[in-house]
Design an enzyme around this catalytic site. Structure first.
Site, short mmCIF file in Angstrom:
data_model
loop_
_atom_site.label_atom_id
_atom_site.label_comp_id
_atom_site.label_asym_id
_atom_site.label_seq_id
_atom_site.Cartn_x
_atom_site.Cartn_y
_atom_site.Cartn_z
N SER A 75 -5.34 -4.03 -4.22
CA SER A 75 -6.58 -3.36 -3.84
C SER A 75 -7.77 -4.26 -4.16
O SER A 75 -7.86 -5.38 -3.66
CB SER A 75 -6.67 -2.01 -4.55
N ASP A 215 -3.51 1.42 0.84
CA ASP A 215 -3.74 0.87 -0.50
C ASP A 215 -2.49 0.36 -1.20
O ASP A 215 -1.49 1.07 -1.36
CB ASP A 215 -4.36 1.99 -1.34
#
Length: 391
Positions: A75, A215
């Site tokens: 991320s 993600d």
């Protein structure tokens, strides 16, 4: 006489089995957690580390990619990983560590603009500015061009499995050679915050591969364990760079793992009584945050640290693993998408204050002292490798 001889034999065995390995043989790994705008915290830590390396080697152009065999990031950590490993036109990292905080301060408010609606009928942010910034910064650079090994986890919601973009996988999986801007956006596309990312690559043989990414924290909010696994696999594949760890010799691994902060010191984020009244909307939007995503990310981060610390300790290499994590976040600093000027300044201060704190309850070194110790090892190792290459 026999007793004395036995003693010296035993002493010799102890010394030869516990002595530190030659620094030149070490495999060096940097891992950076996910956490949205809180990436400012590890960015501040990295700026300090890179400054130490420049000072030790008397080289203002020294960069982190010169010292680490592998850089892993999830991320926002994946954004950091690409920024310090992607090459510029001079085949050097396009971003110095000291400039990464400025990137967050400049672009954060446009990536996470204030006043966005809660993510009930769609993502909170459209991600268009974010993707454009990554494209502008990283251009057409692809994974194979990274200046050192890169490991970036994502999650493919169509295949329903993690996809790990690793430079070391390209020989057997050439379709993973995506643009670094696509990889960076894909690993950061947190559900409810940003739209999933779709793109297509090919394997050089005319075969196309589709990616539908969200993600990377769904796979691993803390990518350190994935990085260790990747390095170990490289060793079993007879990669000379990783040969010294083939027998799981963690004394030959130097691992720096950076978190983006949590609230461990307070443990009062939510109560069972409070959460008992929550429905699906509350789990996704309570107090302008995402308790479900934050909980799973925090659990992943904690458990990876637990596993790794246990392994390094069991193998007598506990000094070779450094986990740096702020555990006293409060208020707005706990939120992943508060990119207000005031909060970002607070996060910079959190990072700077973290340098003065002890590493952990078990390690009384300050973070600053521990980073200086790591910097000396990294510098010594680089000098050894340069010397060996010139022979």
């Amino acid at each position: 006489m026999a007793t004395a001889r036995s003693f010296f034999v035993l002493l010799f065995l102890v010394l030869t089995t516990t002595a530190s390995p030659e620094v030149g043989q070490m495999v060096t790994v940097l891992s950076i957690d996910g956490g949205g705008i809180r990436g400012i915290i590890p960015a501040t830590v990295l700026a300090f580390l890179e400054g130490q390396l420049q000072e030790l080697d008397n080289d203002k152009n020294a960069r982190l990619a010169d010292y680490f065999d592998m850089v892993a990031g999830t991320s926002t950590g994946g954004i950091l990983a690409t920024m310090i490993t992607a090459p510029n036109e001079n085949h050097r990292p396009f971003s110095a560590a000291k400039d990464i905080v400025s990137f967050y301060l400049e672009h954060g408010p446009k990536i996470f603009p204030p006043g966005a609606y809660p993510p009930i009928l769609g993502p909170k942010y459209d991600g268009k500015y974010f993707h454009k910034v990554l494209q502008d910064k990283l251009g057409e650079t692809r994974l194979h061009q990274a200046l050192t090994d890169v490991v970036i986890p994502t999650f493919d919601i169509k295949k329903f499995q993690p996809i790990i973009f690793s430079k070391s996988k390209l020989a057997n999986s050439p379709y993973l050679d995506a643009k670094m801007s696509d990889i960076a956006y894909g690993t950061a596309a947190a559900p409810t915050y940003l739209p999933p990312h779709y793109f297509v690559t090919d394997d050089g043989q005319g075969n196309q591969y589709e990616f539908n990414l969200v993600d990377g924290a769904i796979a691993a909010g803390n990518p350190a364990l994935i990085a260790l696994s990747t390095a170990t696999k490289r060793a079993t594949e007879a990669d000379a760079k990783y040969a010294s760890i083939k027998a799981m010799n963690y004394k030959h691994i130097l691992l720096l793992s950076l978190g983006t902060g949590n609230t461990d010191d307070f443990r009062k984020t939510f109560t069972a009584q409070e959460a008992a009244r929550w429905g699906a909307v509350d789990w996704l939007t309570h107090n302008n945050s995402n308790p479900l995503l934050q909980s799973t990310s925090a659990a992943s981060s904690y458990m990876n640290d637990y596993y790794i610390a246990t392994m390094f300790h069991a193998l007598g290499a506990q000094k070779n693993y450094l986990r740096i994590q702020e555990k006293a976040l409060t208020g707005s600093t706990t939120v992943m998408d508060d990119a207000s000027e005031a909060n970002m300044k607070l996060l910079v201060q959190v990072g700077e204050n973290l340098l003065k704190k002890p590493v952990s309850k078990e390690n009384s070194e300050t973070v600053e002292e521990a980073l200086k110790r790591f910097a000396r090892l990294l510098s010594e190792r680089k000098k050894h490798q340069v010397s060996k290459a010139s022979q």
